[in-house]
Design a protein around this motif. Structure first.
Motif, short mmCIF file in Angstrom:
data_model
loop_
_atom_site.label_atom_id
_atom_site.label_comp_id
_atom_site.label_asym_id
_atom_site.label_seq_id
_atom_site.Cartn_x
_atom_site.Cartn_y
_atom_site.Cartn_z
N GLY A 29 0.56 -1.07 -0.05
CA GLY A 29 -0.01 -0.07 -0.05
C GLY A 29 0.73 1.29 0.00
N SER A 30 0.35 2.32 -0.66
CA SER A 30 1.16 3.72 -0.40
C SER A 30 -0.07 4.59 -0.98
N LYS A 31 0.52 5.87 -0.59
CA LYS A 31 -0.44 7.03 -0.96
C LYS A 31 0.18 7.54 -2.42
N GLN A 32 1.24 7.41 -2.80
CA GLN A 32 1.87 7.92 -4.10
C GLN A 32 2.68 6.88 -4.57
N LYS A 33 2.73 6.70 -6.08
CA LYS A 33 3.39 5.81 -6.70
C LYS A 33 3.95 6.48 -7.87
N PHE A 34 5.48 6.16 -8.14
CA PHE A 34 6.07 6.86 -9.09
C PHE A 34 7.11 6.07 -9.86
N VAL A 35 7.09 6.17 -11.66
CA VAL A 35 8.03 5.54 -11.95
C VAL A 35 8.71 6.49 -12.89
N PRO A 36 9.99 7.37 -12.26
CA PRO A 36 10.68 8.19 -13.00
C PRO A 36 11.31 7.54 -14.18
N SER A 37 11.66 8.31 -15.21
CA SER A 37 12.37 8.22 -16.23
C SER A 37 13.92 8.64 -16.54
N THR A 38 14.10 9.67 -15.40
CA THR A 38 15.36 10.17 -15.70
C THR A 38 15.84 10.31 -14.15
N VAL A 39 17.29 10.44 -13.80
CA VAL A 39 17.62 10.75 -12.66
C VAL A 39 17.21 12.01 -12.17
N GLU A 40 16.99 13.00 -12.86
CA GLU A 40 16.53 14.36 -12.54
C GLU A 40 15.08 13.94 -11.69
N GLU A 41 14.15 13.34 -12.62
CA GLU A 41 12.94 13.10 -12.06
C GLU A 41 13.01 12.37 -10.89
N LEU A 42 13.86 11.22 -10.73
CA LEU A 42 13.84 10.45 -9.39
C LEU A 42 14.46 11.57 -8.30
N GLN A 43 15.55 12.40 -8.71
CA GLN A 43 15.64 13.34 -7.28
C GLN A 43 14.53 14.00 -7.14
N GLN A 44 13.75 14.49 -8.01
CA GLN A 44 12.53 15.41 -7.68
C GLN A 44 11.53 14.40 -6.79
N VAL A 45 11.21 13.36 -7.23
CA VAL A 45 10.25 12.20 -6.47
C VAL A 45 10.87 12.14 -4.94
N VAL A 46 12.10 12.14 -4.75
CA VAL A 46 12.67 11.98 -3.44
C VAL A 46 12.47 13.18 -2.77
N ARG A 47 12.72 14.43 -3.31
CA ARG A 47 12.51 15.61 -2.64
C ARG A 47 11.05 15.74 -2.13
N ASP A 48 10.15 15.44 -2.89
CA ASP A 48 8.65 15.75 -2.83
C ASP A 48 8.01 14.63 -2.30
N ALA A 49 8.68 13.32 -2.15
CA ALA A 49 8.04 12.14 -1.51
C ALA A 49 7.39 12.43 -0.23
N ALA A 50 6.14 11.86 -0.04
CA ALA A 50 5.30 11.58 1.49
C ALA A 50 6.11 10.41 1.77
N PRO A 51 6.72 10.74 3.32
CA PRO A 51 7.29 9.60 3.78
C PRO A 51 6.41 8.30 4.52
N PRO A 52 6.93 7.53 4.55
CA PRO A 52 8.15 6.73 4.04
C PRO A 52 8.19 6.78 2.59
N LEU A 53 9.39 6.67 2.14
CA LEU A 53 9.64 6.19 0.80
C LEU A 53 10.19 4.78 0.63
N ARG A 54 9.74 4.02 -0.35
CA ARG A 54 10.27 2.63 -0.63
C ARG A 54 10.74 2.63 -1.90
N VAL A 55 11.59 1.95 -2.29
CA VAL A 55 11.75 1.39 -3.74
C VAL A 55 11.53 0.26 -4.01
#
Length: 110
Positions: A29-55
């Motif tokens: 379960g999660s509140k948000q789900k992301f599949v970034p395509s670039t390292v920059e998108e991943l960095q943004q997801v990590v910055r903006d993520a609702a905790p906890p964050l799991r890969v």
């Protein structure tokens, strides 16, 4: 929902399968789900993520280790580039550097 075990890279459902493990007995379960395509998108997801964050990987886990109710699940499925490959040679085993979403079957081609 497509079972992770039945989905290969490039097939519909591979990147979207963030709900359960491959045999369907563990749900993530999660509140948000992301599949970034670039390292920059991943960095943004990590910055903006609702905790906890799991890969989340290919969904082989038999435990709820990726569970993060109220948090963020991230798949690295689109970050699957081979960044460097040095083939084996006399006296050297060689090496390969890959992004985190690269699968074993993609690496085995080298």
């Amino acid at each position: 929902m497509t079972d992770t075990a039945d989905v290969s890279r490039g097939c519909r459902g591979y990147e979207e399968n963030h709900v359960q493990n491959w045999c369907g007995n563990i749900s993530f379960g999660s509140k948000q789900k992301f599949v970034p395509s670039t390292v920059e998108e991943l960095q943004q997801v990590v910055r903006d993520a609702a905790p906890p964050l799991r890969v989340i990987g290919r969904g082989h886990s038999f435990s709820p280790v990726a569970e993060c109710a109220g948090g963020t699940l991230v798949s690295l499925a689109r970050l699957n580039l081979v960044l460097d490959f040095q083939p084996p040679s006399d006296g050297s085993v060689g090496s390969i550097t890959v992004q985190g979403g690269t699968t074993y079957s993609e690496i085995a081609k080298y």
